[in-house]
Design a protein around this motif. Structure first.
Motif, short mmCIF file in Angstrom:
data_model
loop_
_atom_site.label_atom_id
_atom_site.label_comp_id
_atom_site.label_asym_id
_atom_site.label_seq_id
_atom_site.Cartn_x
_atom_site.Cartn_y
_atom_site.Cartn_z
N ALA A 319 -3.93 44.26 -42.83
CA ALA A 319 -3.51 44.78 -41.52
C ALA A 319 -4.69 44.88 -40.57
O ALA A 319 -4.57 44.57 -39.37
CB ALA A 319 -2.85 46.14 -41.71
N GLU A 320 -5.85 45.29 -41.08
CA GLU A 320 -7.03 45.39 -40.22
C GLU A 320 -7.52 44.01 -39.80
O GLU A 320 -8.03 43.84 -38.68
CB GLU A 320 -8.14 46.16 -40.95
CG GLU A 320 -7.84 47.64 -41.16
CD GLU A 320 -7.52 48.34 -39.85
OE1 GLU A 320 -8.41 48.38 -38.97
OE2 GLU A 320 -6.38 48.83 -39.71
N TYR A 321 -7.37 43.04 -40.68
CA TYR A 321 -7.76 41.67 -40.32
C TYR A 321 -6.97 41.19 -39.10
O TYR A 321 -7.55 40.56 -38.19
CB TYR A 321 -7.54 40.73 -41.49
CG TYR A 321 -7.67 39.27 -41.09
CD1 TYR A 321 -8.92 38.68 -40.97
CD2 TYR A 321 -6.54 38.50 -40.80
CE1 TYR A 321 -9.05 37.36 -40.59
CE2 TYR A 321 -6.66 37.17 -40.42
CZ TYR A 321 -7.92 36.61 -40.31
OH TYR A 321 -8.03 35.29 -39.90
N GLU A 322 -5.70 41.47 -39.06
CA GLU A 322 -4.88 41.01 -37.94
C GLU A 322 -5.38 41.58 -36.62
O GLU A 322 -5.24 40.93 -35.57
CB GLU A 322 -3.42 41.39 -38.16
CG GLU A 322 -2.76 40.69 -39.36
CD GLU A 322 -2.81 39.18 -39.24
OE1 GLU A 322 -2.73 38.65 -38.11
OE2 GLU A 322 -2.94 38.51 -40.29
N LYS A 323 -6.00 42.74 -36.65
CA LYS A 323 -6.51 43.36 -35.42
C LYS A 323 -7.75 42.65 -34.90
O LYS A 323 -8.05 42.73 -33.70
CB LYS A 323 -6.84 44.83 -35.67
CG LYS A 323 -5.64 45.69 -36.06
CD LYS A 323 -6.09 47.12 -36.36
CE LYS A 323 -4.94 47.99 -36.84
NZ LYS A 323 -5.39 49.38 -37.16
N VAL A 324 -8.51 42.01 -35.82
CA VAL A 324 -9.79 41.44 -35.41
C VAL A 324 -9.86 39.93 -35.66
O VAL A 324 -10.91 39.31 -35.49
CB VAL A 324 -10.96 42.12 -36.15
CG1 VAL A 324 -11.01 43.61 -35.82
CG2 VAL A 324 -10.84 41.92 -37.66
N SER A 325 -8.76 39.32 -36.04
CA SER A 325 -8.80 37.91 -36.44
C SER A 325 -9.30 36.99 -35.33
O SER A 325 -10.01 36.01 -35.61
CB SER A 325 -7.42 37.46 -36.91
OG SER A 325 -6.46 37.60 -35.88
N ASP A 326 -8.97 37.27 -34.10
CA ASP A 326 -9.41 36.41 -33.01
C ASP A 326 -10.92 36.41 -32.86
O ASP A 326 -11.51 35.42 -32.40
CB ASP A 326 -8.76 36.85 -31.69
CG ASP A 326 -7.28 36.54 -31.64
OD1 ASP A 326 -6.80 35.75 -32.49
OD2 ASP A 326 -6.59 37.10 -30.77
N PRO A 330 -11.88 32.80 -35.11
CA PRO A 330 -11.19 32.20 -33.96
C PRO A 330 -10.52 30.86 -34.28
O PRO A 330 -9.56 30.48 -33.60
CB PRO A 330 -12.31 32.04 -32.92
CG PRO A 330 -13.58 32.04 -33.72
CD PRO A 330 -13.32 32.95 -34.86
N ASN A 331 -10.99 30.16 -35.32
CA ASN A 331 -10.40 28.87 -35.66
C ASN A 331 -9.28 28.97 -36.69
O ASN A 331 -8.71 27.96 -37.09
CB ASN A 331 -11.49 27.93 -36.19
CG ASN A 331 -12.53 27.60 -35.13
OD1 ASN A 331 -12.19 27.43 -33.96
ND2 ASN A 331 -13.78 27.52 -35.54
N GLY A 332 -8.99 30.20 -37.13
CA GLY A 332 -7.90 30.38 -38.08
C GLY A 332 -8.15 29.76 -39.44
O GLY A 332 -7.22 29.33 -40.12
N ASP A 333 -9.41 29.74 -39.88
CA ASP A 333 -9.77 29.15 -41.16
C ASP A 333 -9.26 30.06 -42.29
O ASP A 333 -9.62 31.23 -42.36
CB ASP A 333 -11.29 29.00 -41.23
CG ASP A 333 -11.76 28.23 -42.46
OD1 ASP A 333 -11.21 28.46 -43.54
OD2 ASP A 333 -12.69 27.41 -42.32
#
Length: 639
Positions: A319-326, A330-333
């Motif tokens: 859940a925390e990853y989704e908050k900072v994933s961008d 940024p490339n969605g690796d």
């Protein structure tokens, strides 16, 4: 037990790293007799390898050890602190007498008269490190922070014709340097109907008496039963799993590999120095994951111990990853995502990289089933984070995170919270692990085995401190403050939702498991169900956290109101069975009453299973007596 089919010469070990032993410990290095190891009490003697000193100018970080015997082969693995140029295993009668020059010639030539040569693959461990708390000399550890350490694992799959033991050595080279191990023995997989002696051990954790326990265990088991053919160990092999020195060369002389390879050197509580037992160079090792094989959140920490204690549930990290994933990806690796979540939750990576384990289901090496001679072994990932027992009824007065509460200062940061004693890998009905377990207990391999053993770190029965709170998913209770603000968080563990008792024990009973073997609370106690399933906790290597039973006079701490007291046992086993009094020579209390447990820091306990007789035997040694010998205090049969 019927099952319900309806259930859906001499050998000298490799020299330790010079920094791995104290000056005193290095002064007492002695040779070990291979004849004593591979001889048997009632077995035909087998040829012993010739004596061989370690060769060359380089050092190995460990002796070789054995893994995964299958299909006429066995894996030999070892570790170095350098990548090296080549790594080989040499097998055959002449290897014990080979000089350094002859070892070089053999690895250059390949197979020769009486010798087979196997090239090894290598991999660098990805997460091992040291920090200021590492038990290493000051010049070998960082003054601050966590610093990666170079450790390389080498492994080769060795073909072994027949079942006779063969001498072997390993050789690593780098430039002009060479490291050749001493000579040890290996053989192919145990066959059906073939007698085996299996050492049962757990919860080493670098404790002061662990080398003594292992040395006394190897000596006693070999003398009374014969060669050790396999080792089962349900977890807590080290204390902090990403700290390399705890596995390899802790300067106290009680690191994991030295202890099970006879290369340790720690003074025990009896004042003697013990080196451990030369065991896993000759006998394959089968572990399960304990809570001390799980490293906590590495991100944001400068101490490995702080990291270990800050394990966070995967779902929280996701859940925390989704908050900072961008920002972080940024490339969605997908690899970057997986690494971020691991670094911010928990990891068993070091354990998985150190051992080569069967992969028989969705758990990969984290839980597996395999056949060891006449034994079908099922190893589960059955543990949770350990937290202190503090329970403050007033949310405002709470200062610490524990199994029962969150510290108010952490409530604003999801990655700083503890989430109680959360279960790392679910085993409840409907979980992937539970479904795999039921499938395994229905399998032909399980139901056709002469003996069945389930190995897990925590178990449904036990008198120890860690039997509480119930093995349930923590129930998070948010407590309001004045107004709408969150005042506090506490955790309940409903006894009725104990996964061990509600979801696992019934399938063990229905399947007719012969032995459930666990560790975790650092004591010896055992139980037998009305259906004849044996439950054994055998985790006192000479360090105990107590037994909570009327005869001990000790009680576990029970949290105060508003926690529900019906959920927590001050004494006894959460599974409700009464412990079995040892059958031969139990310890007794001051009034002469026999004790159904051993929970004593001055007593080391060890055990072995002889598949030829079906008997599990336990011994103890009283470390307060410098002249003490092993006392056989309990036996029970799985037949």
């Amino acid at each position: 037990m019927r099952r319900d089919a309806s259930l859906a010469g001499k050998m000298v070990p490799v020299r330790p790293h010079p920094s791995s032993l104290s000056h005193v410990a290095r002064a007492v290095i002695v040779t070990a007799s291979v004849a004593g190891f591979i001889g048997g009490c009632d077995r035909d003697p087998e040829p012993a390898p010739a004596s061989a000193e370690p060769a060359g100018s380089l050092e190995l970080l460990t002796d070789p050890f054995l893994q995964q015997p299958a299909d006429g082969a066995i894996e030999v693995a070892w570790f170095t602190e350098y990548a090296g140029d080549s790594h080989h295993v040499l097998v055959g009668g002449p290897v014990g007498t080979m000089s350094e020059a002859e070892l070089r010639e053999a690895i250059a030539r390949g197979d020769g008269p009486g010798i087979m040569v196997f090239a090894a693959e290598s991999v660098q461990l990805s997460r091992v490190a040291e920090d200021g708390d590492s038990e290493l000399p000051a010049d070998r550890k960082p003054a601050t922070g966590i610093v990666a350490r170079d450790v390389f694992r080498h492994h080769a799959n060795v073909t072994v014709p027949g079942t006779d033991r063969q001498p072997y050595r390993v050789v690593s080279t780098r430039g002009d340097g060479l490291a050749g191990s001493g000579t040890f023995s290996l053989r192919g997989p145990l066959g059906s109907g073939e007698r085996a002696v299996i050492m049962l051990t757990s919860d080493h954790q670098g404790k002061v008496n662990t080398p003594a326990n292992l040395e006394l265990a190897a000596r006693t088991i070999i003398a009374e039963l014969g060669q050790i053919d396999a080792v089962f160990a349900p977890g807590d092999l080290v204390n902090t799993p990403d700290r390399a020195s705890e596995w390899f060369d802790d300067q106290r002389g009680s690191a994991f590999f030295p202890g099970l390879q006879g290369n340790g050197g720690r003074e025990a509580t009896d004042g003697k120095i013990y080196r451990g037992g030369e065991v896993i160079q000759h006998a394959p090792f089968y572990p399960a994951i304990g809570n001390h094989e799980v490293q906590g959140r590495r991100a944001g920490h400068n101490s490995l111990d702080d990291s270990f204690n800050n394990a966070v549930p995967r779902a929280v990290a996701e859940a925390e990853y989704e908050k900072v994933s961008d920002v972080v990806n940024p490339n969605g690796d997908s690899a970057v995502k997986a690494q971020w979540i691991e670094d911010n939750s928990f990891s068993t990576t070091t354990y998985e990289e150190i051992f080569s384990l069967p992969t028989s289901g969705p758990g990969g090496p984290r839980y597996y089933a395999t056949t060891v001679g006449d034994v079908r072994l099922v190893s589960l990932f059955a543990t949770r984070i350990w937290r202190p027992t503090t329970a403050d009824r007033d949310p405002v007065s709470r200062a610490d995170t524990s199994r029962y509460q969150e510290a108010p200062a952490d409530l604003a940061d999801p990655l700083a919270q503890g989430y109680g004693e959360f279960i790392f890998e679910d085993l409840a009905v409907g979980s992937r692990q539970h479904e795999w377990l039921v499938e395994e207990l229905n399998s032909a391999a399980f139901n056709d085995a002469k003996y069945t053993v389930v190995m897990m770190h925590e178990g449904p029965h036990g008198l120890g401190d860690n039997a509480m709170p119930p093995f349930a998913h923590p129930q998070r209770i948010e407590e309001p403050a004045d107004g709408a603000a969150l005042g506090g968080v506490r955790y309940e563990y409903p006894a009725a939702e104990n996964v061990m008792v509600r979801d696992l024990e019934p399938v063990f009973e229905q399947a007719g498991v012969d032995l459930v073997f666990n560790g975790h609370s650092h004591l010896w106690n055992r139980f037998v169900s009305p259906d004849g399933v044996n439950y054994l906790e055998a985790s006192n290597t000479g360090n105990s956290y107590g037994a909570f039973h009327p005869l001990s006079g000790e009680s576990r701490p029970v949290p105060p109101a508003p926690w529900d007291p019906e959920n927590y046992l001050a004494q006894g086993s959460p599974g409700g069975l009464d412990p079995v009094v040892p059958t031969i020579s139990p310890l007794r209390d001051a009034d002469g009453r026999p004790l159904p447990y051993i929970a004593d820091n001055d007593v080391v306990v060890f055990q072995a299973f002889d598949t030829g007789t079906g008997i599990v035997t336990s011994w103890y040694v009283d470390m307060r007596d410098p002249q003490a010998t092993a006392v056989k205090f309990d036996e029970f049969s799985l037949l």
